[in-house]
Design an enzyme around this catalytic site. Structure first.
Site, mmCIF file in Angstrom:
data_model
loop_
_atom_site.group_PDB
_atom_site.id
_atom_site.type_symbol
_atom_site.label_atom_id
_atom_site.label_comp_id
_atom_site.label_asym_id
_atom_site.label_seq_id
_atom_site.Cartn_x
_atom_site.Cartn_y
_atom_site.Cartn_z
ATOM 1 N N SER A 1 -2.993 -3.973 -7.003
ATOM 2 C CA SER A 1 -1.941 -2.957 -6.962
ATOM 3 C C SER A 1 -0.582 -3.607 -7.199
ATOM 4 C CB SER A 1 -1.933 -2.251 -5.604
ATOM 5 O OG SER A 1 -1.503 -3.153 -4.592
ATOM 6 N N HIS A 2 0.399 -2.782 -7.540
ATOM 7 C CA HIS A 2 1.753 -3.301 -7.735
ATOM 8 C C HIS A 2 2.280 -3.975 -6.473
ATOM 9 C CE1 HIS A 2 2.617 -0.359 -11.301
ATOM 10 N NE2 HIS A 2 2.027 -1.457 -11.691
ATOM 11 N N ALA A 3 2.012 -3.379 -5.306
ATOM 12 C CA ALA A 3 2.516 -3.962 -4.061
ATOM 13 C C ALA A 3 1.929 -5.348 -3.823
ATOM 14 C CB ALA A 3 2.195 -3.040 -2.883
ATOM 15 N N VAL B 1 -2.710 1.334 -9.431
ATOM 16 C CA VAL B 1 -1.499 0.511 -9.475
ATOM 17 C C VAL B 1 -0.530 0.885 -8.362
ATOM 18 C CG1 VAL B 1 -1.725 0.049 -11.940
ATOM 19 C CG2 VAL B 1 -0.335 1.990 -11.191
#
Length: 383
Positions: free
Chosen positions: A339-341, A166
């Site tokens: 991923s969060h990005a 993440v």
């Protein structure tokens, strides 16, 4: 301080906790825990609830009232503290997570992605305290491909705790499962490091070469994850963004929320842009943009970024999110599509390429480059 058992969580406990309660009541595998809806300092009550959890450590996570909506995931914008052991440390983590909705980065995200939300933030969000699964491997599953919107299931997986996936600090394995025949395609990631819990806390360490070269998931494991993902989608009636952790052959679900930005305009991958192919990576947020490359290696260099730049960096963490308001696109050396990005880039409607190895040495700073988030390419002039 009001404390609610996780299985009994309702809307007042925040969407994240409420969704986990739905999964638990449906019999799905969710680590046990409780929700603090009014953070205070009642040490005795927190201690009593902690004593009922058999794990040697817990995860303390925000469960914001605005978080995990169909419009705004708040991916990585609110706080999580992993590997917490003592009552005093749990109390400190609760206060830290509860206050995170009022941070400048959370407000900045809210005004961009959820403009109808409260622009001042929430004074004290509910907080989940949950058994920490000391995972052999972990990751994220989307029941729809966020790049195309089709019903292909996408899984990212890496060794150790799911934080590596993440947070985008590794290039994870990517697995796609495409109906109707559930055709499986596996793309191995480099999985350079892993995070594990030791007696003295969380430790990030290198992954042995042999483990980097093999996949985290077996065919059986993929099948069980797919079945759990589809069950979650059926329960909530919409495509789901699911975090999972596996230990000793068991798979645990630690999050299920709506996939955001599936309604984003999508353009098919174009022919390779003009100029040389500088780097390739994981297509992570669709779209195409032309702009000057801005290489950023640390927060000390944030001031160099101007509107319309294409941000090139090793990885990002939540502190970097305000740069997404300026950037025309994002290129990272590590990370994957879940991923969060990458989630935030899709919510901001900017193209992103993750896992672009050697981007910081292959892309000259300040030169005009073209990023294609659907193809996973960056083109431009070589120095």
């Amino acid at each position: 301080m009001s404390i609610v058992r996780l299985i009994e969580a309702d809307a007042a406990c925040g969407r994240k906790a409420q969704a986990l309660a739905v999964l638990m009541r449906a019999g799905l595998p969710v680590p046990d825990g409780f929700v603090v809806t009014d953070p205070g300092t009642d040490r005795r009550r927190v201690s009593a609830h902690l004593s009922r959890l058999p794990a040697r450590a817990v995860a303390v996570r925000s469960s914001g009232l605005s978080e995990d909506s169909e419009r705004a995931s708040y991916a990585g914008q609110l706080e999580t503290v992993l590997g917490v052991r003592t009552v005093d440390d749990v109390l400190a983590a609760i206060r830290h997570c509860a206050a995170s909705a009022g941070t400048p980065r959370a407000r900045d995200y809210r005004t961009r992605v959820d403009p109808h939300g409260d622009p001042t933030g929430e004074a004290a969000d509910p907080v989940i305290v949950q058994e920490l699964v000391e995972a052999d491997h972990a990751g994220v599953l989307f029941t729809r491909d966020p790049r195309t919107g089709d019903d292909t299931i996408v899984i990212n997986a890496s060794w150790g705790l799911g934080e590596s996936v993440v947070a985008g600090t590794v290039v994870p394995d990517e697995v796609t499962v495409t109906p109707p025949a559930d055709t499986i395609r596996v793309t191995l990631g480099t999985k350079q490091t892993r995070v594990d819990l030791f007696d003295h806390g969380l430790v990030r360490m290198p992954v042995p070469t042999a483990d980097r070269a093999r996949g985290c998931l077996t065919v059986d494991g993929i099948g069980r994850l797919v079945a759990l993902g589809r069950r979650c989608e059926d329960l909530f009636g919409r495509p789901q963004d699911i975090e999972w952790a596996a230990r000793d052959g068991l798979i645990w679900l630690v999050q299920s929320r709506p996939i955001t930005a599936l309604d984003a305009p999508r353009t098919p991958p174009t022919e390779q842009g003009s100029g040389h192919l500088l780097v390739t990576g994981v297509p992570s947020s669709p779209g195409r943009a032309l702009g000057p490359a801005r290489l950023v290696r640390s927060v000390d260099e944030f001031r160099r970024v101007r509107r319309g730049d294409i941000l090139v960096c090793r990885t990002t963490d939540p502190a970097w999110t305000p740069l997404f308001r300026l950037a025309a696109g994002v290129v990272t050396e590590t990370g994957g599509v879940l991923s969060h990005a990458a989630i935030v880039a899709r919510e901001y409607r900017i193209p992103a390429v993750a896992g672009a190895r050697a981007a910081l040495t292959s892309i000259p700073d300040g030169t005009q480059i073209t990023i294609d988030g659907a193809r996973g390419t960056v083109t431009g002039r070589r120095s």
